[in-house]
Design a protein around this motif. Structure first.
Motif, PDB file in Angstrom:
ATOM      1  N   MET A 147      72.213  21.145  19.424  1.00 46.81           N
ATOM      2  CA  MET A 147      73.395  21.214  20.285  1.00 46.81           C
ATOM      3  C   MET A 147      74.344  20.071  19.953  1.00 46.81           C
ATOM      4  O   MET A 147      73.937  18.927  19.877  1.00 46.81           O
ATOM      5  N   ASP A 148      75.606  20.399  19.821  1.00 51.96           N
ATOM      6  CA  ASP A 148      76.578  19.363  19.490  1.00 51.96           C
ATOM      7  C   ASP A 148      77.374  18.893  20.708  1.00 51.96           C
ATOM      8  O   ASP A 148      78.457  18.351  20.566  1.00 51.96           O
ATOM      9  N   TYR A 149      76.846  19.092  21.932  1.00 51.79           N
ATOM     10  CA  TYR A 149      77.534  18.565  23.113  1.00 51.79           C
ATOM     11  C   TYR A 149      76.505  18.279  24.207  1.00 51.79           C
ATOM     12  O   TYR A 149      75.388  18.787  24.185  1.00 51.79           O
ATOM     13  N   LYS A 150      76.946  17.452  25.196  1.00 56.33           N
ATOM     14  CA  LYS A 150      75.979  16.992  26.215  1.00 56.33           C
ATOM     15  C   LYS A 150      75.932  17.911  27.433  1.00 56.33           C
ATOM     16  O   LYS A 150      74.907  18.029  28.081  1.00 56.33           O
ATOM     17  N   GLY A 151      77.071  18.527  27.762  1.00 54.28           N
ATOM     18  CA  GLY A 151      77.107  19.369  28.964  1.00 54.28           C
ATOM     19  C   GLY A 151      78.549  19.684  29.284  1.00 54.28           C
ATOM     20  O   GLY A 151      79.434  19.308  28.517  1.00 54.28           O
ATOM     21  N   ILE A 152      78.778  20.393  30.396  1.00 54.27           N
ATOM     22  CA  ILE A 152      80.176  20.675  30.740  1.00 54.27           C
ATOM     23  C   ILE A 152      80.480  20.249  32.171  1.00 54.27           C
ATOM     24  O   ILE A 152      79.586  20.132  33.005  1.00 54.27           O
ATOM     25  N   GLU A 153      81.757  19.988  32.409  1.00 52.37           N
ATOM     26  CA  GLU A 153      82.253  19.716  33.763  1.00 52.37           C
ATOM     27  C   GLU A 153      83.435  20.640  34.001  1.00 52.37           C
ATOM     28  O   GLU A 153      84.045  21.120  33.048  1.00 52.37           O
ATOM     29  N   LEU A 154      83.756  20.846  35.273  1.00 47.96           N
ATOM     30  CA  LEU A 154      84.901  21.709  35.579  1.00 47.96           C
ATOM     31  C   LEU A 154      86.111  20.853  35.916  1.00 47.96           C
ATOM     32  O   LEU A 154      85.968  19.736  36.406  1.00 47.96           O
ATOM     33  N   PHE A 155      87.301  21.334  35.618  1.00 45.37           N
ATOM     34  CA  PHE A 155      88.519  20.743  36.195  1.00 45.37           C
ATOM     35  C   PHE A 155      89.397  21.890  36.662  1.00 45.37           C
ATOM     36  O   PHE A 155      89.047  23.068  36.427  1.00 45.37           O
ATOM     37  N   ASN A 156      90.520  21.579  37.326  1.00 50.41           N
ATOM     38  CA  ASN A 156      91.245  22.664  37.998  1.00 50.41           C
ATOM     39  C   ASN A 156      91.782  23.758  37.073  1.00 50.41           C
ATOM     40  O   ASN A 156      91.959  24.882  37.478  1.00 50.41           O
ATOM     41  N   GLU A 157      91.983  23.422  35.796  1.00 50.16           N
ATOM     42  CA  GLU A 157      92.539  24.444  34.897  1.00 50.16           C
ATOM     43  C   GLU A 157      91.539  25.004  33.891  1.00 50.16           C
ATOM     44  O   GLU A 157      91.905  25.757  33.000  1.00 50.16           O
ATOM     45  N   GLY A 158      90.275  24.574  33.971  1.00 46.95           N
ATOM     46  CA  GLY A 158      89.315  25.077  32.985  1.00 46.95           C
ATOM     47  C   GLY A 158      88.048  24.254  32.967  1.00 46.95           C
ATOM     48  O   GLY A 158      87.580  23.814  34.013  1.00 46.95           O
ATOM     49  N   ILE A 159      87.524  24.017  31.774  1.00 50.46           N
ATOM     50  CA  ILE A 159      86.271  23.269  31.672  1.00 50.46           C
ATOM     51  C   ILE A 159      86.421  22.113  30.675  1.00 50.46           C
ATOM     52  O   ILE A 159      87.274  22.146  29.787  1.00 50.46           O
ATOM     53  N   ILE A 160      85.578  21.107  30.850  1.00 50.39           N
ATOM     54  CA  ILE A 160      85.551  19.979  29.907  1.00 50.39           C
ATOM     55  C   ILE A 160      84.173  19.965  29.250  1.00 50.39           C
ATOM     56  O   ILE A 160      83.149  19.947  29.950  1.00 50.39           O
ATOM     57  N   ILE A 161      84.145  19.989  27.943  1.00 53.87           N
ATOM     58  CA  ILE A 161      82.866  19.892  27.233  1.00 53.87           C
ATOM     59  C   ILE A 161      82.668  18.411  26.927  1.00 53.87           C
ATOM     60  O   ILE A 161      83.528  17.769  26.306  1.00 53.87           O
ATOM     61  N   LYS A 162      81.555  17.848  27.401  1.00 58.64           N
ATOM     62  CA  LYS A 162      81.361  16.402  27.338  1.00 58.64           C
ATOM     63  C   LYS A 162      80.689  15.969  26.034  1.00 58.64           C
ATOM     64  O   LYS A 162      79.776  16.644  25.536  1.00 58.64           O
ATOM     65  N   SER A 163      81.145  14.840  25.511  1.00 56.92           N
ATOM     66  CA  SER A 163      80.533  14.195  24.336  1.00 56.92           C
ATOM     67  C   SER A 163      80.252  15.184  23.199  1.00 56.92           C
ATOM     68  O   SER A 163      79.107  15.409  22.826  1.00 56.92           O
TER      69      SER A 163
END
Ligand code: 8HG
Length: 293
Positions: free
Chosen positions: A1-17
């Motif tokens: 996996m090339d990412y740590k996890g996801i978070e939400l924001f009001n307009e979409g998602i953020i893929i972390k690290s």
């Protein structure tokens, strides 16, 4: 996996690290025609019937206009995020010749795109330049796709086979496809009627997949390799166009080697990772305009 996890924001998602993810490398490396850079550096693209905007912020990647479920079901694979590109690059970097291309395009990822769209797009790509290919695909989408509004602008989905089946040869010609119009018309018809089933072709092993795609008019070995690599996850594909030919001659081979020999040499050398090697080489050669004496 090339990412740590996801978070939400009001307009979409953020893929972390996120690792190995550079917008310019991904969207300018030759694999896609429907992503465009914005003045703020973000890219907006249309894929699988949606308009999506991507932004890189430090090591996070923000994707606008999608929700968590869509990310998990779909966009995570579209951006090939489950793959460990560091492992692929570590292997390639043992080769001092490939190392230069890998360092140059270190943030490339191979998108998992839609087979019908890519089949038609790469038929249009033959003997064509990327800006012209993009224009022709945009014309087809404007005329036969579905309109979607995003941030006050209009975008158009890539048409389905049923949408395009309605287009006459003259309609297709009017989208600046030139001699490729009849190949597109014929392929659309054979896919629409079910005579050719792209999902079935995708389910076959690499060599059968390659041969089956070549049965469509307008698809030779190079176009077949692009379609299977960019939409069917067949990573032994090694499309040899003029840039890859120059790169292979520049790095590995004598100048008079034929295209089939270059392909065979590369598939033997890079095996099931040939397609990844090809993408680093294509991007390096094209961006640096490499020339062979
Ligand atoms: O990613 C690509 N790899 C290779 N080998 N060829 C490509 C890619 N993308 C792309 O558009 N092409 C082809 O190269 C299409 C066209 O014939 C030419 C544009 O440089």
């Amino acid at each position: 996996m090339d990412y740590k996890g996801i978070e939400l924001f009001n307009e979409g998602i953020i893929i972390k690290s996120v690792e190995n993810f550079e917008l310019d490398h991904i969207f300018e490396c030759g694999q896609c025609f429907r992503w465009n850079k914005q003045t703020n550096g973000n890219y907006i693209g249309v894929a699988y019937g949606k308009v999506v905007e991507v932004e890189k912020k430090d090591t996070d990647v923000k994707i606008y206009n999608i929700n968590e479920e869509e990310f998990n079901d779909f966009w995570c694979d579209y951006f090939d995020l489950k793959r460990n590109y560091t492992a692929i690059k570590d292997e390639f970097q043992k080769d001092p010749l490939l190392k230069r291309s890998v360092n140059f395009g270190h943030g490339i990822r191979l998108l998992q795109q839609e087979p019908f769209e890519l089949t038609i797009s790469f038929i249009i790509s033959s003997n064509n330049r990327i800006p012209m290919i993009k224009r022709a695909i945009n014309n087809l989408s404007k005329k036969w796709g579905k309109e979607i509004e995003y941030k006050g602008e209009m975008y158009y989905t890539f048409p389905t086979a049923a949408d395009l089946e309605k287009a006459s040869i003259e309609d297709i010609q009017s989208c600046s496809l030139g001699f490729r119009s009849r190949y597109v018309k014929d392929s659309v018809h054979r896919i629409y009627t079910g005579e050719v089933n792209l999902e079935f072709i995708k389910s076959q092993d690499d060599d059968i997949c390659h041969e089956e795609l070549k049965k469509l008019n307008g698809i030779g070995p190079k176009v077949s390799d692009c379609i299977m690599l960019f939409s069917m996850q067949k990573y032994s594909a090694f499309p040899v166009d003029v840039w890859v030919k120059r790169a292979m001659q520049f790095f590995y081979l004598a100048p008079d080697v034929s295209l089939p020999k270059i392909r065979a040499f590369a598939r033997d050398k890079f095996e099931n990772f040939a397609g990844f090697a090809q993408q680093y080489l294509f991007y390096y050669a094209r961006e640096n305009n490499i020339k062979i004496e």
